[in-house]
Design an enzyme around this catalytic site. Structure first.
Site, PDB file in Angstrom:
ATOM      1  N   ARG A  54       0.843  -1.193   0.000  1.00 35.24           N
ATOM      2  CA  ARG A  54       0.000   0.000   0.000  1.00 35.24           C
ATOM      3  C   ARG A  54       0.877   1.241   0.000  1.00 35.24           C
ATOM      4  NH1 ARG A  54       1.765   2.157   3.885  1.00 35.24           N
ATOM      5  NH2 ARG A  54       0.542   4.012   3.447  1.00 35.24           N
ATOM      6  N   GLY A  55       0.219   2.367  -0.227  1.00 35.76           N
ATOM      7  CA  GLY A  55       0.979   3.609  -0.376  1.00 35.76           C
ATOM      8  C   GLY A  55       1.145   3.885  -1.861  1.00 35.76           C
ATOM      9  N   ALA A  56       0.738   5.054  -2.317  1.00 34.97           N
ATOM     10  CA  ALA A  56       0.691   5.329  -3.757  1.00 34.97           C
ATOM     11  C   ALA A  56       1.970   4.950  -4.504  1.00 34.97           C
ATOM     12  CB  ALA A  56       0.333   6.798  -3.968  1.00 34.97           C
ATOM     13  N   ARG A  97      -7.476  -0.871  -7.213  1.00 32.56           N
ATOM     14  CA  ARG A  97      -7.769   0.294  -6.363  1.00 32.56           C
ATOM     15  C   ARG A  97      -7.835   1.529  -7.278  1.00 32.56           C
ATOM     16  NH1 ARG A  97      -4.403   1.152  -0.986  1.00 32.56           N
ATOM     17  NH2 ARG A  97      -6.337   2.187  -0.343  1.00 32.56           N
ATOM     18  N   GLN A 204      -3.140   2.762   9.644  1.00 31.65           N
ATOM     19  CA  GLN A 204      -1.797   2.861   9.069  1.00 31.65           C
ATOM     20  C   GLN A 204      -0.878   3.708   9.963  1.00 31.65           C
ATOM     21  OE1 GLN A 204      -4.642   3.095   7.354  1.00 31.65           O
ATOM     22  NE2 GLN A 204      -4.397   2.640   5.154  1.00 31.65           N
ATOM     23  N   ASP A 245      -2.250  10.748  -2.599  1.00 30.11           N
ATOM     24  CA  ASP A 245      -2.556   9.658  -3.524  1.00 30.11           C
ATOM     25  C   ASP A 245      -2.859  10.160  -4.926  1.00 30.11           C
ATOM     26  OD1 ASP A 245      -3.436   8.682  -0.641  1.00 30.11           O
ATOM     27  OD2 ASP A 245      -2.927   6.932  -1.868  1.00 30.11           O
ATOM     28  N   ASN A 255      -6.020  12.248  -0.238  1.00 26.55           N
ATOM     29  CA  ASN A 255      -5.169  11.509   0.684  1.00 26.55           C
ATOM     30  C   ASN A 255      -6.080  10.709   1.604  1.00 26.55           C
ATOM     31  OD1 ASN A 255      -2.392  10.919   1.525  1.00 26.55           O
ATOM     32  ND2 ASN A 255      -2.959  11.920   3.433  1.00 26.55           N
ATOM     33  N   LYS A 256      -5.487   9.947   2.504  1.00 31.27           N
ATOM     34  CA  LYS A 256      -6.247   9.090   3.391  1.00 31.27           C
ATOM     35  C   LYS A 256      -7.410   9.813   4.069  1.00 31.27           C
ATOM     36  CE  LYS A 256      -5.771   5.745   3.686  1.00 31.27           C
ATOM     37  NZ  LYS A 256      -6.536   4.982   2.689  1.00 31.27           N
TER      38      LYS A 256
HETATM   39  C1  LIG Z   1       2.881   8.315   0.228  1.00 34.77           C
HETATM   40  S1  LIG Z   1       1.858   7.005   0.531  1.00 34.77           S
HETATM   41  C2  LIG Z   1       0.427   7.792  -0.035  1.00 34.77           C
HETATM   42  C3  LIG Z   1      -0.808   7.524   0.699  1.00 34.77           C
HETATM   43  O1  LIG Z   1      -1.192   6.132   0.696  1.00 34.77           O
HETATM   44  C4  LIG Z   1      -1.985   5.889   1.835  1.00 34.77           C
HETATM   45  O2  LIG Z   1      -3.178   5.238   1.482  1.00 34.77           O
HETATM   46  P1  LIG Z   1      -3.272   3.617   1.614  1.00 34.77           P
HETATM   47  O3  LIG Z   1      -2.638   3.246   2.917  1.00 34.77           O
HETATM   48  O4  LIG Z   1      -4.758   3.345   1.552  1.00 34.77           O
HETATM   49  O5  LIG Z   1      -2.532   3.067   0.411  1.00 34.77           O
HETATM   50  C5  LIG Z   1      -2.233   7.245   2.440  1.00 34.77           C
HETATM   51  O6  LIG Z   1      -3.287   7.933   1.805  1.00 34.77           O
HETATM   52  C6  LIG Z   1      -0.887   7.883   2.142  1.00 34.77           C
HETATM   53  O7  LIG Z   1      -0.833   9.219   2.423  1.00 34.77           O
END
Ligand SMILES: CSC[C@H]1O[C@H](OP(=O)(O)O)[C@H](O)[C@@H]1O
Length: 360
Positions: A54-56, A97, A204, A245, A255-256
């Protein structure tokens, strides 16, 4: 783990034989560090969809490697059949996603490579794909370092930084993006205090951000998401640092979930709110944040996932948007690998408009 280990964590890589993608299963952290070696079409999709990776930025590089792995399994010898199979795999992975633009951009980049090598023998196409995916990985590592360096001018020794979700090495590469400056500052002997939103529903912040910061010896305090206001009001916070994201052309940022609320609080308390953004996360096809698709996830993440027993009646309806959009007017600056962008973002982000990877 040490600071060095954290900032060089092996979160996503292509296997030595190039026939699988190896990841740390982030859904098990911090209680278990488990590496997965994935090569099946469905398990590669599932790893993205269930946030094992996960993470963009990490999702983007993972998808590029996954496209290579699946293309390497083809028995097609004609280019037309190879491209049909690649296109189907690309569409499947892309559907895992919808919000982080890095996923689509990475797959489009692999598509550019395949088409630029049209008509060549399949083994040569596979070589070009692998080379491109490795290059994308390296570029993300370099962008993370540059973003972290650019963020250094925003902090001073002793600052309190509020974080939301996880934008550290696990979700990105090397130093990370939203957290990168904290690791770099630690490496250079500065003392910062991070206040980390747990970030419901998938936690997270609690599971990953405090794990990374604590392991690197950076002072961090875990707070519930509903405590962001009081730590700001009590003067504990000098700045808010978040990842992203998808950033629209006008600077609106997805973003989250919960990020936009933190931005509104920060504006109320007069605290600067910074988005850390690799250019790979800017999407000029989105004029504003209204054009960004927000992923809706399963209600079980709210009602059951981290509880011994369900914490609401099974028939209770839930709404589980995984992201929200922060209006550009609430963002003090967007920290990129090329420098710090400020309003008007339509103008300051325009330097990234040229295609990152012109077809070969
Ligand atoms: C730099 S990581 C970007 C972003 O990804 C996270 O979402 P997820 O855990 O659902 O993939 C979160 O929005 C981070 O800020």
């Amino acid at each position: 783990m040490s600071l060095e280990n954290v900032t060089h964590i092996d979160n996503v890589r292509l296997s030595d034989g190039g026939d699988a993608v190896v990841i740390i299963d982030q859904s098990l952290l911090p209680n278990e560090t488990k590496y997965l070696t994935l090569s099946g079409r469905e398990e590669l999709f599932e790893a993205i969809h269930t946030l094992r990776v996960r993470g963009a930025p990490a999702i983007g590089v993972f998808a590029a490697y996954a496209a290579c792995v699946l293309a390497g399994q083809t028995r097609e010898t004609s280019y037309e059949a190879f491209y049909r199979r690649f296109s189907a795999d690309k569409a499947y992975l892309d559907s895992s996603r919808p919000t982080a633009v890095n996923l689509r951009k990475a797959l489009d980049y692999m598509d550019d490579i395949v088409r630029a090598n049209a008509g060549r023998p399949v083994p040569k196409i596979l070589e070009a794909m692998k080379s491109g995916a490795l290059k994308l990985h390296q570029e993300n590592m370099e962008m993370s370092q540059a973003i972290s360096e650019n963020g250094m001018e925003l902090i001073k020794d002793g600052d309190g930084i509020l974080t939301h979700c996880n934008a550290g090495p696990l979700g990105t590469f090397h130093y990370g993006t939203g957290l990168g400056t904290l690791f770099l500052a630690r490496e250079r002997g500065m003392t910062l205090h991070a206040y980390c939103d747990e970030t419901r529903p998938l936690l997270q912040g609690a599971r990953l951000t405090t794990y990374e910061l604590q392991s690197a010896g950076i002072d961090c305090t875990l707070i519930c998401d509903n405590m962001a206001s009081i730590v700001m009001k009590e003067g504990k916070i000098n700045a808010v640092f978040v990842g992203c994201d998808r950033v629209a052309a006008n600077g609106d940022t997805a973003n989250k979930i919960g990020t936009s609320g933190v931005a509104i609080l920060a504006r109320h308390y007069g605290i600067p709110f910074y988005v850390f953004c690799p250019s790979s996360t800017i999407d000029f096809s989105c004029e504003t944040g209204d054009d960004i698709k927000i992923e809706l996830r399963d209600p079980s993440e709210i009602k059951e996932k981290f509880f011994i027993k369900p914490m609401a009646l099974p028939e209770v309806k839930c709404y589980n948007p995984a992201f929200d959009v922060t209006d550009h007017a609430l963002i003090t600056a967007i920290v990129t690998e090329k420098g710090i962008c400020r309003e008007s973002y339509t103008e300051s982000l325009a330097m990234f408009k040229q295609p990152a990877h012109p077809p070969r």
